[in-house]
Design a protein around this motif. Structure first.
Motif, PDB file in Angstrom:
ATOM      1  N   TYR A  26       3.036  41.764 -28.184  1.00 21.51           N
ATOM      2  CA  TYR A  26       3.892  40.705 -28.717  1.00 21.51           C
ATOM      3  C   TYR A  26       3.168  39.903 -29.791  1.00 21.51           C
ATOM      4  N   TYR A  27       3.886  39.503 -30.808  1.00 23.23           N
ATOM      5  CA  TYR A  27       3.346  38.648 -31.856  1.00 23.23           C
ATOM      6  C   TYR A  27       2.996  37.281 -31.265  1.00 23.23           C
ATOM      7  N   ASN A  28       1.878  36.720 -31.702  1.00 21.19           N
ATOM      8  CA  ASN A  28       1.465  35.386 -31.264  1.00 21.19           C
ATOM      9  C   ASN A  28       2.030  34.362 -32.246  1.00 21.19           C
ATOM     10  N   PHE A  29       2.991  33.573 -31.811  1.00 22.05           N
ATOM     11  CA  PHE A  29       3.676  32.597 -32.660  1.00 22.05           C
ATOM     12  C   PHE A  29       2.932  31.265 -32.761  1.00 22.05           C
ATOM     13  N   GLU A  30       1.711  31.218 -32.268  1.00 22.05           N
ATOM     14  CA  GLU A  30       0.927  29.969 -32.238  1.00 22.05           C
ATOM     15  C   GLU A  30       0.877  29.274 -33.598  1.00 22.05           C
ATOM     16  N   LYS A  49      13.650  43.016 -16.966  1.00 21.99           N
ATOM     17  CA  LYS A  49      13.603  44.362 -17.559  1.00 21.99           C
ATOM     18  C   LYS A  49      14.866  44.698 -18.351  1.00 21.99           C
ATOM     19  N   LYS A  50      15.524  43.672 -18.897  1.00 22.88           N
ATOM     20  CA  LYS A  50      16.754  43.900 -19.647  1.00 22.88           C
ATOM     21  C   LYS A  50      16.831  42.906 -20.794  1.00 22.88           C
ATOM     22  N   MET A  51      16.964  43.425 -22.009  1.00 20.48           N
ATOM     23  CA  MET A  51      17.186  42.575 -23.176  1.00 20.48           C
ATOM     24  C   MET A  51      18.653  42.648 -23.569  1.00 20.48           C
ATOM     25  N   ASN A  52      19.096  41.665 -24.333  1.00 22.43           N
ATOM     26  CA  ASN A  52      20.463  41.614 -24.838  1.00 22.43           C
ATOM     27  C   ASN A  52      20.369  41.679 -26.359  1.00 22.43           C
ATOM     28  N   TYR A  53      20.806  42.795 -26.933  1.00 23.92           N
ATOM     29  CA  TYR A  53      20.644  43.034 -28.367  1.00 23.92           C
ATOM     30  C   TYR A  53      21.819  42.534 -29.208  1.00 23.92           C
ATOM     31  N   THR A  54      22.626  41.640 -28.682  1.00 25.61           N
ATOM     32  CA  THR A  54      23.728  41.071 -29.448  1.00 25.61           C
ATOM     33  C   THR A  54      23.160  40.296 -30.640  1.00 25.61           C
ATOM     34  N   PRO A  55      23.578  40.638 -31.872  1.00 28.38           N
ATOM     35  CA  PRO A  55      23.058  39.904 -33.036  1.00 28.38           C
ATOM     36  C   PRO A  55      23.351  38.400 -32.921  1.00 28.38           C
ATOM     37  N   ASN A  56      22.405  37.599 -33.348  1.00 25.71           N
ATOM     38  CA  ASN A  56      22.483  36.132 -33.398  1.00 25.71           C
ATOM     39  C   ASN A  56      22.474  35.434 -32.043  1.00 25.71           C
ATOM     40  N   GLY A  64       7.563  40.850 -34.307  1.00 25.09           N
ATOM     41  CA  GLY A  64       7.526  39.455 -34.735  1.00 25.09           C
ATOM     42  C   GLY A  64       8.557  39.079 -35.783  1.00 25.09           C
ATOM     43  N   ASN A  65       9.010  40.063 -36.557  1.00 24.19           N
ATOM     44  CA  ASN A  65      10.023  39.812 -37.583  1.00 24.19           C
ATOM     45  C   ASN A  65      11.419  40.243 -37.157  1.00 24.19           C
ATOM     46  N   ASN A  66      11.536  40.911 -36.030  1.00 26.21           N
ATOM     47  CA  ASN A  66      12.826  41.405 -35.564  1.00 26.21           C
ATOM     48  C   ASN A  66      13.004  41.003 -34.103  1.00 26.21           C
ATOM     49  N   LYS A  67      13.521  39.804 -33.927  1.00 22.60           N
ATOM     50  CA  LYS A  67      13.732  39.222 -32.601  1.00 22.60           C
ATOM     51  C   LYS A  67      14.901  38.266 -32.697  1.00 22.60           C
ATOM     52  N   SER A  68      15.449  37.935 -31.551  1.00 21.18           N
ATOM     53  CA  SER A  68      16.531  36.941 -31.545  1.00 21.18           C
ATOM     54  C   SER A  68      15.928  35.534 -31.620  1.00 21.18           C
ATOM     55  N   PRO A  69      16.696  34.559 -32.133  1.00 23.77           N
ATOM     56  CA  PRO A  69      16.214  33.175 -32.118  1.00 23.77           C
ATOM     57  C   PRO A  69      15.882  32.699 -30.704  1.00 23.77           C
ATOM     58  N   SER A  70      16.603  33.218 -29.713  1.00 19.22           N
ATOM     59  CA  SER A  70      16.393  32.783 -28.324  1.00 19.22           C
ATOM     60  C   SER A  70      15.072  33.285 -27.739  1.00 19.22           C
ATOM     61  N   TRP A  71      14.458  34.292 -28.354  1.00 21.51           N
ATOM     62  CA  TRP A  71      13.193  34.801 -27.821  1.00 21.51           C
ATOM     63  C   TRP A  71      12.085  33.753 -27.959  1.00 21.51           C
TER      64      TRP A  71
END
Length: 164
Positions: A26-30, A49-56, A64-71
């Motif tokens: 995982y990218y370190n957002f520090e 063990k389950k992600m939700n890939y719904t855009p936005n 680090g560049n491809n994640k939801s805002p909620s992550w």
């Protein structure tokens, strides 16, 4: 929609392993606002063990560049968990006396907005903040009593289930 149980033990085990280190997956957002909510998301993912890939509006991490805002965003994580009725972890805002291991606390330091996410890893007494211990990044902590934080407001998120 089918649901399954959230694995609280896996959440806590992940938190204990990575609270004082960084998982290289995982990218370190520090350096870009803090890593606390990304770390909490990693912990919740270990237990769901389950992600939700719904855009936005979903909850996912690819890189680090491809994640939801909620992550990695405190308020976005809260909104996702509370409103999610689909795939992934589903939660409710609750009271301190109803939290369990693997649940989430969010802190406000200025009474205006919530700015810090933590995961509950040990409960000795849920009726006192000294008896609830957390793990966190940004202010790296493991089994730190939440009472040791100087916050203005706190909210609790109880993970009820995982949509599959």
């Amino acid at each position: 929609m089918k649901n399954r149980e959230y694995n609280r033990l896996e959440t806590v085990k992940y938190a204990q392993k990575w609270a004082l280190a960084r998982n290289p997956q995982y990218y370190n957002f520090e350096a870009v606002g803090g890593d606390c909510t990304s770390f909490v998301s990693q912990c919740v993912y270990a237990g769901s063990k389950k992600m939700n890939y719904t855009p936005n509006t979903g909850w996912y991490y690819i890189n680090g560049n491809n994640k939801s805002p909620s992550w990695s965003g405190v308020e976005y994580l809260y909104q996702f968990l509370i409103k999610n009725k689909g795939v992934g972890p589903q939660g409710i805002e609750t009271t301190q006396n109803k939290i369990e291991l693997g649940d989430i606390a969010q802190l406000s330091f200025d009474r205006e907005q919530f700015e810090h996410s933590l995961v509950v890893v040990k409960i000795e007494n849920k009726f006192t903040l000294k008896g609830i211990q957390i793990a966190s990044h940004t202010f790296d902590s493991l089994e730190k009593p939440i009472a040791e934080y100087d916050f203005q407001k706190i909210r609790w998120i109880h993970i009820e289930r995982v949509g599959i």
